[in-house]
Enzyme design. Structure first.
Site, PDB file in Angstrom:
ATOM      1  N   LYS A   1     -82.997   3.865  23.018  1.00  6.33           N
ATOM      2  CA  LYS A   1     -81.519   3.719  22.537  1.00  6.33           C
ATOM      3  C   LYS A   1     -81.501   2.957  21.345  1.00  6.33           C
ATOM      4  O   LYS A   1     -82.229   1.984  21.042  1.00  6.33           O
ATOM      5  CB  LYS A   1     -80.944   2.872  23.711  1.00  6.33           C
ATOM      6  CG  LYS A   1     -79.220   2.660  23.391  1.00  6.33           C
ATOM      7  CD  LYS A   1     -78.451   3.997  23.946  1.00  6.33           C
ATOM      8  CE  LYS A   1     -77.125   4.071  23.356  1.00  6.33           C
ATOM      9  NZ  LYS A   1     -77.050   4.868  22.273  1.00  6.33           N
TER      10      LYS A   1
ATOM     11  N   LYS B   1     -82.925  -6.296  22.431  1.00  4.66           N
ATOM     12  CA  LYS B   1     -81.563  -6.487  22.491  1.00  4.66           C
ATOM     13  C   LYS B   1     -81.088  -5.882  23.809  1.00  4.66           C
ATOM     14  O   LYS B   1     -80.422  -6.373  24.644  1.00  4.66           O
ATOM     15  CB  LYS B   1     -80.812  -5.779  21.656  1.00  4.66           C
ATOM     16  CG  LYS B   1     -79.465  -6.079  21.220  1.00  4.66           C
ATOM     17  CD  LYS B   1     -78.650  -5.159  20.284  1.00  4.66           C
ATOM     18  CE  LYS B   1     -79.352  -5.122  18.801  1.00  4.66           C
ATOM     19  NZ  LYS B   1     -78.609  -4.509  17.792  1.00  4.66           N
TER      20      LYS B   1
ATOM     21  N   SER C   1     -71.760   1.369  24.181  1.00  2.00           N
ATOM     22  CA  SER C   1     -72.493   2.730  24.290  1.00  2.00           C
ATOM     23  C   SER C   1     -73.093   3.056  25.563  1.00  2.00           C
ATOM     24  O   SER C   1     -73.114   4.176  26.107  1.00  2.00           O
ATOM     25  CB  SER C   1     -73.500   2.497  23.243  1.00  2.00           C
ATOM     26  OG  SER C   1     -73.456   2.748  21.967  1.00  2.00           O
TER      27      SER C   1
ATOM     28  N   THR D   1     -68.993  -3.996  18.872  1.00  2.00           N
ATOM     29  CA  THR D   1     -69.806  -4.924  18.099  1.00  2.00           C
ATOM     30  C   THR D   1     -69.305  -6.239  17.653  1.00  2.00           C
ATOM     31  O   THR D   1     -69.593  -7.397  17.869  1.00  2.00           O
ATOM     32  CB  THR D   1     -70.640  -4.249  16.962  1.00  2.00           C
ATOM     33  OG1 THR D   1     -71.148  -3.025  17.406  1.00  2.00           O
ATOM     34  CG2 THR D   1     -71.847  -5.200  16.600  1.00  2.00           C
TER      35      THR D   1
ATOM     36  N   LYS E   1     -84.666   3.699  17.089  1.00  2.00           N
ATOM     37  CA  LYS E   1     -83.810   3.646  15.672  1.00  2.00           C
ATOM     38  C   LYS E   1     -84.111   4.923  15.075  1.00  2.00           C
ATOM     39  O   LYS E   1     -85.133   5.372  15.010  1.00  2.00           O
ATOM     40  CB  LYS E   1     -83.803   2.341  15.018  1.00  2.00           C
ATOM     41  CG  LYS E   1     -82.802   1.990  14.151  1.00  2.00           C
ATOM     42  CD  LYS E   1     -81.703   1.168  15.023  1.00  2.00           C
ATOM     43  CE  LYS E   1     -80.613   0.675  14.129  1.00  2.00           C
ATOM     44  NZ  LYS E   1     -79.861  -0.273  14.714  1.00  2.00           N
TER      45      LYS E   1
ATOM     46  N   ASN F   1     -67.488  -2.087  10.306  1.00  2.00           N
ATOM     47  CA  ASN F   1     -67.158  -2.273  11.538  1.00  2.00           C
ATOM     48  C   ASN F   1     -67.345  -3.468  12.163  1.00  2.00           C
ATOM     49  O   ASN F   1     -66.642  -3.979  13.291  1.00  2.00           O
ATOM     50  CB  ASN F   1     -67.834  -0.873  12.164  1.00  2.00           C
ATOM     51  CG  ASN F   1     -67.470  -0.859  13.543  1.00  2.00           C
ATOM     52  OD1 ASN F   1     -66.190  -0.840  13.574  1.00  2.00           O
ATOM     53  ND2 ASN F   1     -68.499  -0.526  14.499  1.00  2.00           N
TER      54      ASN F   1
END
Ligand code: GLU
Length: 424
Positions: A78, A102, A357, A198, A114, A229
Site C-alpha cells: 500500500k 506506517k 485509504s 492526512t 510506493k 493537501n
C-alpha cells in the site's frame, strides 16, 4: 551473512540512508525478532519501467517510473504514487519502507509500497498527464492489484490521476476494479473524508501531543512548510482550534506574519498561484529564514530531508509534527531530542491518509459507503490508540517517539514474517 544491495549506495542523509539508520536504532528493542531485521533493509520487489508518451507537439518523450513493494508480510502493498522531477529509485525505496512501518504502526492489514515517475507534471498538458498516468499504470499493472498492491495519491497526484489509474487497470483486466487504487473521486468508489484525512491526522496527533506537553493550542504559533493537501488542511484545523499560523513556505517562497496569517484568504490564493502571491497578508522573507521564525509548533509537510542538523539547532519550536515523509535527517533527530523538542514522527503523524485509504478499500469491497462522521470518528480513534500505545512504549524504554513507533511496528511486521516462515 547478507550481501549489500548493489543498486543503491545510500548516504547518511539520503532517504534510504535515513530509513536504514532508523531501523538500526530499533534493533535493541526487538528481542529475538532481531533475527529477521534484515528483511526490513531491502525491498521485496522493485520495478523500473520506461514510460514513453507522444507529446502534444508530436515528439516522443520517455520518462522513468518505479513501483517498489517493500514488504508484504502483513498484507498487500500500500502506498502512493509521486510525480516529481527529482524522484529516484532510492527515494521510492525509502518511501515504500516508511509505508511498511506506517501501516504496521496504525495496525492496518497492509504492507508497504510506493511508486513514482521522474517528471515535472507542471510542464505537462492535461492530455500528456493522462497519457503518462495510463502508460505508467499499464507498465506496473503486472504487479499491482486490489489484493496485491494498492496505489494512492502522493506528491503532485490527485483524485483525477487515481481515476485514470483505476480505469486503465480495469480496462486491462476486463472489469471495474475500484479497489485497485484509493484516493479516487467520490463517484468512482472514493471515500468521504479522504482528501482531508492526512491533514486531519496531523492535527489529531498534534493536539494530543500538545496536551501531553501542557501546551495550549490557543495562541500557539505554528510554522508550516508545504502548503498542499497536508499542510494547508492541518493549518486550517489548528487555526480553528485557536492557533496562529505565523509562517508558511511552499515552492514559490515563504510568507510570515507574527499576528497570524488569514487562512481564509491565503488558501485560495496559495492553491492557484502559491503563497508568495498573498504578499498583502504578510512579509515575504528568504526561504532559509523560515527556520528562524519564532514558533511553538513546526509542521514540515513538504519533502524529505528538510530538517537538517543546522535547522534543528535553529528552530524555536517545542513540537515538530511530521506531515511529510522523512523530513528529519538522523543527526537532526538527535539534536532535537537533546534540545527537548518533541517530534511526532511521520510514520504515525501522517498516517491519517492511508488509514482513510484503508476505509475506502473496505467500502469498495463491501459496496457499502459510510458517512463522513463515521469515517472521522474511526480515523480519530485509530490515530489516538496508535499514538497512546507508542507513547507508552517510549516512556517504558525512555526512547524517542520515532524509535518507539518503529519498535511497535517492527514487532508486528517481524512477528508476521516469522509466523509465515521462509518459503521454500
Ligand atoms: N501517500 C500517502 C502516504 O504517504 C497515502 C498513501 C495511501 O493512502 O496509500 O501515506
Amino acid at each position: 551473512m547478507s550481501e549489500k544491495l548493489s543498486f543503491v549506495a545510500p548516504t547518511a542523509n539520503s532517504p534510504w540512508g535515513t530509513y536504514l539508520s532508523q531501523v538500526d536504532r530499533v534493533v535493541p528493542y526487538l528481542g529475538p525478532l532481531a533475527r529477521w531485521v534484515e528483511t526490513l533493509k531491502r525491498p521485496k520487489r522493485a520495478l523500473i519501467v520506461d514510460v514513453p508518451i507522444e507529446m502534444d507537439d508530436g515528439t516522443i518523450a520517455h520518462y522513468e517510473g518505479y513501483r517498489v513493494q517493500h514488504n508484504m508480510s502483513r498484507g498487500p502493498g500500500k502506498g502512493g504514487v509521486r510525480f516529481h522531477p527529482d524522484v529516484t529509485l532510492e527515494e521510492v525505496m525509502a518511501l515504500s519502507a516508511w509505508m511498511t512501518i506506517k501501516t504496521a504502526a496504525v495496525n492496518l492489514p497492509y504492507g508497504g509500497a510506493k511508486g513514482g515517475i521522474r517528471v515535472d507534471p507542471k510542464k505537462l498538458s492535461q492530455n500528456e498527464l493522462e497519457k503518462i498516468t495510463r502508460r505508467y499504470t499499464s507498465e506496473i499493472g503486472i504487479i499491482i492489484g486490489p489484493h496485491t498492491d494498492i496505489p494512492a495519491p502522493d506528491v503532485n497526484t490527485n483524485g483525477q490521476i487515481m481515476a485514470w489509474m483505476m480505469d486503465t487497470y480495469s480496462m486491462n483486466v476486463g472489469g471495474t476494479a475500484t479497489g485497485v487504487v484509493t484516493g479516487k473521486p467520490l463517484h468512482l468508489g472514493g471515500s468521504l473524508g479522504r482528501v482531508k484525512a492526512t491533514g486531519r491526522g496531523v492535527f489529531v496527533t498534534g493536539r494530543e501531543a500538545a496536551r501531553r506537553l501542557g501546551m495550549d493550542l490557543r495562541g500557539a504559533r505554528i510554522a508550516v512548510q508545504g502548503f498542499g493537501n497536508v499542510g494547508s488542511v492541518a493549518a486550517e484545523l489548528f487555526a480553528e482550534a485557536g492557533a496562529k499560523i505565523v509562517a508558511v513556505q511552499d515552492h514559490t517562497g515563504t510568507i510570515v506574519n507574527s499576528n497570524g496569517l488569514d487562512l481564509a484568504r491565503l488558501i485560495p490564493v496559495a492553491n492557484k498561484e502559491g503563497v508568495v502571491a498573498f504578499k498583502a497578508g504578510g512579509d515575504i522573507v528568504p526561504n532559509e529564514d523560515f527556520w528562524n521564525v519564532a514558533c511553538d509548533i513546526l509542521i514540515p509537510a513538504a519533502l524529505e530531508g528538510q530538517i537538517t542538523a543546522e535547522r534543528a539547532q535553529k528552530t524555536t519550536a517545542k513540537l515538530v509534527l511530521e506531515g511529510a515523509n522523512g523530513p528529519t535527517v538522523p543527526q537532526a533527530d538527535d539534536i532535537l531530542a537533546e534540545r527537548g523538542v518533541l517530534v511526532v514522527p511521520d510514520v504515525i503523524c501522517n498516517a491519517g491518509g492511508v488509514t482513510v485509504s484503508y476505509f475506502e478499500w473496505v467500502q469498495d469491497f463491501s459496496s457499502f459507503f459510510w458517512d463522513e462522521d463515521e469515517i472521522n470518528v474511526r480515523l480519530d480513534r485509530i490515530m489516538m490508540n496508535a499514538l497512546n500505545q507508542i507513547w507508552d512504549t517510549a516512556d517504558k524504554h525512555k526512547i524517542t517517539l520515532r524509535t518507539a513507533t518503529y519498535a511497535v511496528a517492527c514487532e508486528r511486521i517481524l512477528m508476521a514474517r516469522q509466523e509465515r516462515g521462509l518459503y521454500p
